[in-house]
Scaffold this active site. Structure first.
Site, mmCIF file in Angstrom:
data_model
loop_
_atom_site.group_PDB
_atom_site.id
_atom_site.type_symbol
_atom_site.label_atom_id
_atom_site.label_comp_id
_atom_site.label_asym_id
_atom_site.label_seq_id
_atom_site.Cartn_x
_atom_site.Cartn_y
_atom_site.Cartn_z
ATOM 1 C CG HIS A 133 47.244 14.045 30.800
ATOM 2 N ND1 HIS A 133 47.719 12.821 31.207
ATOM 3 C CD2 HIS A 133 47.204 14.816 31.894
ATOM 4 C CE1 HIS A 133 47.955 12.853 32.516
ATOM 5 N NE2 HIS A 133 47.639 14.062 32.957
ATOM 6 C CG LEU A 191 56.057 9.625 31.185
ATOM 7 C CD1 LEU A 191 57.434 8.973 31.180
ATOM 8 C CD2 LEU A 191 54.965 8.573 31.294
ATOM 9 N N GLY A 192 53.720 12.838 34.192
ATOM 10 C CA GLY A 192 53.781 13.807 35.288
ATOM 11 C C GLY A 192 53.362 13.076 36.550
ATOM 12 N NE ARG A 203 43.392 20.457 32.772
ATOM 13 C CZ ARG A 203 43.880 19.673 33.707
ATOM 14 N NH1 ARG A 203 44.275 20.187 34.853
ATOM 15 N NH2 ARG A 203 43.998 18.399 33.506
ATOM 16 C CG ASN A 243 43.992 24.061 35.672
ATOM 17 O OD1 ASN A 243 42.987 23.525 36.127
ATOM 18 N ND2 ASN A 243 45.100 23.404 35.394
ATOM 19 C CD GLU A 288 48.564 20.156 30.436
ATOM 20 O OE1 GLU A 288 49.470 20.109 31.291
ATOM 21 O OE2 GLU A 288 47.517 19.515 30.541
#
Ligand code: ADP
Length: 372
Positions: free
Chosen positions: A153, A182-183, A65, A8, A357
């Site tokens: 997301h 919810l991050g 990603r 990522n 993820e």
């Protein structure tokens, strides 16, 4: 053992995880920070992996990603030069992300030339949205230029909604779910029988829920108003809505662990911040309940969703008429596992499911390369 290396690449950091292909478990992982040269950053990743063990030699694929796949990608794709070009062409849609994702891809392809590299897009899961969900009511020539809702997301929404079905022992294709990711960034999605039918982020990750530093939904006339009355530039407004808004603007902090003590100390701005934040979530739950018609499961995930029972309780309060009956003791019980937090008789099952993820990117990388 065979491993998938999941990367990522951000503007100044490279997060990596070495995932065991069979179990999906992490064999190693870390973050290289303050990256200015992504080639050098990638060499540091390799050095750290070699120091961690001999696993690196058994990397069978690399999963990347990538934030924006536009209309081009509804599925992960094995990267070749044409895919790189498409990711580049989509850069105007995600100027902070796609260019650095691409730099990471090029550095990793040079470092691991003999294995397939796969791009897993944040937007892909939402490509199943029907036109009435993704179309903005704006001039046709803008729409024809690609202005529409894409959603982000997606890897998390896909993973968590599938895990919810597994956890409940129900076929994924029969379960209607609302996922609340919810991050620091936050988004909601409505998933009907395993297909995303609506999501709260739009053309960019600014739309929708109130976030750590992002406003979420505002009146679209706000930019014109601010430019007229304050002479602010588009770039200033864009920066403020993305980085100086949300909880940070309302409460002075974007981390809930710093906001709740203020609320408890009687800080009215912090209290209002949490009311604004949770009311927006409630509104999206109501909206997606209406979109789905029948709602089976409501799932909380990511930093706030997994760890903050108080936010969950506030977001769910008053939703009994929608068949949502939280169980206060289940909600507050400390756990890092997937769990139910609604009462046994609740028509809608409310769950907390930790997102993962990297695991999902590894799973999708193996599937698209046929290495599973
Ligand atoms: P990112 O979008 O950066 O991946 P995360 O999903 O890790 O974000 O979420 C980070 C946010 O989660 C923090 O800003 C904080 O508000 C919240 N958070 C993390 N841990 C806790 C906790 N133990 N209690 C309450 N909130 C938490």
């Amino acid at each position: 053992m065979r491993y998938v290396l999941v990367l990522n690449c951000g503007s100044s950091s490279i997060k990596y995880r070495l995932v065991e292909a069979g179990s999906g478990d992490a064999a190693a992982g870390g973050i290289v920070e303050r990256v200015t040269d992504h080639g050098a950053g990638m060499r540091q990743v390799i050095d750290e992996l070699e120091a961690a063990g001999p696993e690196l030699r058994q990397v069978v694929a690399v999963g990347h990603r990538v934030v924006h796949g536009g209309d081009a990608y509804a599925e992960p794709v094995v990267i070749d030069d044409a895919v790189e070009r498409t990711i580049e062409e989509l850069s105007p849609m995600a100027p902070l992300h796609n260019p650095v994702n691409l730099i990471g891809i090029r550095a990793a392809r040079a470092a691991f030339p003999d294995v397939p590299h796969v791009a897993v897009f944040d937007t892909a899961f939402h490509q199943t949205m029907p036109p009435e969900a993704y179309t903005y009511a704006i001039p046709r020539e803008w729409t024809e230029g690609g202005v529409r809702r894409y959603g982000f997301h997606g890897t998390s929404h896909a993973y968590v909604s599938r895990r919810a079905a597994q956890f409940l022992g129900r076929p994924y294709t029969e379960l209607n779910t609302i996922v609340l990711h919810l991050g620091n960034g936050a988004s909601a999605s409505a998933v009907e029988g395993g297909r995303c039918v609506d999501t709260s982020m739009g053309l960019t990750p600014l739309e929708g829920l109130v976030m750590g530093t992002r406003s979420g939904d505002v009146d679209p006339a706000l930019a014109a108003f601010l430019s007229r009355t304050r002479g602010l530039s588009v770039a200033d407004i864009d920066h403020a809505l993305n980085h100086e808004s949300g909880l940070r603007a309302l409460a002075g902090h974007n981390d809930l662990r710093e906001i709740w003590p203020l609320v408890d100390a009687g800080d009215t701005a912090a209290a209002l911040a949490m009311q604004v934040y949770t009311r927006r979530i409630r509104k999206y739950i109501g909206a997606y309940h209406a979109v789905l018609g029948r709602l089976d499961a409501l799932v909380f995930t990511a930093g706030v969703g997994e760890n903050d029972p108080r936010t969950r309780a506030m977001a769910l309060s008053g939703l009994e008429p929608l068949g949502i009956r939280p169980d206060p003791s289940a909600n507050t019980a400390p756990s890092h596992e997937a769990r139910v937090i609604s009462t046994p008789d609740s028509p809608v099952t409310v769950l907390v499911i930790p997102t993962d993820e990297e695991r999902e990117i590894a799973t999708q990388t193996l599937a698209v390369t046929g290495l599973t």
